[in-house]
Design a protein around this motif. Sequence first.
Motif, PDB file in Angstrom:
ATOM      1  N   GLU A   1      17.724   7.656  -5.098  1.00 13.36           N
ATOM      2  CA  GLU A   1      17.514   6.327  -5.668  1.00 13.36           C
ATOM      3  C   GLU A   1      16.016   6.164  -5.940  1.00 13.36           C
ATOM      4  OE1 GLU A   1      19.926   4.208  -6.402  1.00 13.36           O
ATOM      5  OE2 GLU A   1      21.459   5.551  -5.560  1.00 13.36           O
ATOM      6  N   VAL A   2      15.678   5.359  -6.950  1.00 10.46           N
ATOM      7  CA  VAL A   2      14.270   5.115  -7.267  1.00 10.46           C
ATOM      8  C   VAL A   2      13.551   4.523  -6.056  1.00 10.46           C
ATOM      9  CG1 VAL A   2      12.673   3.846  -8.761  1.00 10.46           C
ATOM     10  CG2 VAL A   2      14.746   4.874  -9.739  1.00 10.46           C
ATOM     11  N   GLU A   3      14.226   3.651  -5.330  1.00 10.30           N
ATOM     12  CA  GLU A   3      13.621   3.018  -4.146  1.00 10.30           C
ATOM     13  C   GLU A   3      13.207   4.058  -3.108  1.00 10.30           C
ATOM     14  OE1 GLU A   3      12.007   0.812  -1.300  1.00 10.30           O
ATOM     15  OE2 GLU A   3      12.358   0.154  -3.358  1.00 10.30           O
ATOM     16  N   ASP A   4      13.976   5.171  -3.011  1.00 12.15           N
ATOM     17  CA  ASP A   4      13.623   6.237  -2.061  1.00 12.15           C
ATOM     18  C   ASP A   4      12.230   6.797  -2.375  1.00 12.15           C
ATOM     19  OD1 ASP A   4      16.190   5.945  -1.098  1.00 12.15           O
ATOM     20  OD2 ASP A   4      16.997   7.670  -2.187  1.00 12.15           O
TER      21      ASP A   4
ATOM     22  N   LEU B   1       9.697   5.210  -3.940  1.00 15.26           N
ATOM     23  CA  LEU B   1       8.671   4.215  -3.590  1.00 15.26           C
ATOM     24  C   LEU B   1       8.454   4.196  -2.079  1.00 15.26           C
ATOM     25  CD1 LEU B   1       9.755   1.287  -5.960  1.00 15.26           C
ATOM     26  CD2 LEU B   1       7.975   2.994  -6.361  1.00 15.26           C
ATOM     27  N   GLN B   2       9.558   4.338  -1.341  1.00 19.97           N
ATOM     28  CA  GLN B   2       9.465   4.357   0.123  1.00 19.97           C
ATOM     29  C   GLN B   2       8.690   5.592   0.597  1.00 19.97           C
ATOM     30  OE1 GLN B   2      10.150   2.011   2.231  1.00 19.97           O
ATOM     31  NE2 GLN B   2       9.617   3.241   4.027  1.00 19.97           N
TER      32      GLN B   2
ATOM     33  N   ARG C   1       5.085   4.911   0.163  1.00 24.27           N
ATOM     34  CA  ARG C   1       4.609   3.977   1.203  1.00 24.27           C
ATOM     35  C   ARG C   1       4.390   4.710   2.526  1.00 24.27           C
ATOM     36  NH1 ARG C   1       7.972  -0.024  -1.594  1.00 24.27           N
ATOM     37  NH2 ARG C   1       9.829   0.685  -0.482  1.00 24.27           N
TER      38      ARG C   1
ATOM     39  N   THR D   1      14.251   0.366 -16.194  1.00 26.21           N
ATOM     40  CA  THR D   1      13.651   0.925 -14.976  1.00 26.21           C
ATOM     41  C   THR D   1      12.136   0.766 -15.011  1.00 26.21           C
ATOM     42  OG1 THR D   1      15.473   2.491 -14.722  1.00 26.21           O
ATOM     43  CG2 THR D   1      13.407   3.042 -13.598  1.00 26.21           C
TER      44      THR D   1
ATOM     45  N   ASP E   1      11.310  -2.797 -14.192  1.00 25.95           N
ATOM     46  CA  ASP E   1      11.463  -3.055 -12.752  1.00 25.95           C
ATOM     47  C   ASP E   1      10.292  -2.476 -11.960  1.00 25.95           C
ATOM     48  OD1 ASP E   1      13.859  -4.294 -13.316  1.00 25.95           O
ATOM     49  OD2 ASP E   1      15.109  -2.578 -12.756  1.00 25.95           O
ATOM     50  N   LEU E   2       9.852  -1.277 -12.356  1.00 23.74           N
ATOM     51  CA  LEU E   2       8.761  -0.625 -11.628  1.00 23.74           C
ATOM     52  C   LEU E   2       7.412  -1.300 -11.898  1.00 23.74           C
ATOM     53  CD1 LEU E   2       9.867   3.092 -11.982  1.00 23.74           C
ATOM     54  CD2 LEU E   2       9.609   1.830  -9.843  1.00 23.74           C
TER      55      LEU E   2
ATOM     56  N   GLU F   1       6.683  -3.626  -9.355  1.00 19.57           N
ATOM     57  CA  GLU F   1       6.218  -2.984  -8.111  1.00 19.57           C
ATOM     58  C   GLU F   1       4.753  -2.547  -8.230  1.00 19.57           C
ATOM     59  OE1 GLU F   1       7.983  -2.493  -5.317  1.00 19.57           O
ATOM     60  OE2 GLU F   1       9.917  -3.243  -6.056  1.00 19.57           O
TER      61      GLU F   1
END
Length: 249
Positions: free
Chosen positions: A85-88, A90-91, A94, A165, A168-169, A172
């Motif tokens: 997932e895209v969130e993975d 970004l995580q 981080r 996408t 959305d990014l 962020e």
Amino acid sequence: MSERVKEFMIEGRNAVIEAFRAGKTIDRVYILDGCQDGPVITIKREAAKRDVQIKYVARERLDQLSATGKHQGVIAQAAAYEYAEVEDMLQAAREKGEAPFLFLLDNIEDPHNLGAIIRTANLAGAHGVIIPKNRAVGLTATVARTSAGALNYTPVAKVTNLSKTIEDLKKEGLWFVCADMDGTAMYNLDLKGPIGLVIGSEGEGVGRLVKEKCDMVAAIPMKGDIDSLNASVAAGVLAYEIVRQRLQG
């Protein structure tokens, strides 16, 4: 088609239905043009639920893809690796305390190019690669092989709409740069901070809608007699300009 690639082909109506219901990651389904019976309707419904691309093809194409000769008018192409997932991504950035660095690929249909780009993304320290669901190659066995192991470490996400996408990014905090011969020389752009590098295919380049979402357009200075670089080479050149600027802080 090599035997390695055929390993990821699922043939026959029941086998394809079972693969969907077992949660296997399917990249696309090839269905005999004009085929409309019950099992095929079930397959189409399962594919639609998961937003999997369906390609209607002639029998000759299915025969060519088939390893068993018993495809019954349906072949599914399973992914060689699971998608992230895209969130993975970004995580992961981080957790490392780094500004996100992502590759976004528009219209890359050559598996060797995709594999080479994933390899470059890994070596350049990118946190992930994002590809579109349609008009692009997925994580086939050839891609896995060409990535030289990078697929084990660099996550790849598949999204329905690359433009959405990017939007959305941006929320962020990411900026986006795309490769295009008509852009500003890459050495004159500020490519530090959270960034998405957008690469298109050799033939078509980055699509208009995706290009319009980008904040910067970067050109690679060229001195030769031909007009463009291979997509994976262009990705490597631009990625390492980003690396250079990030190292300088």
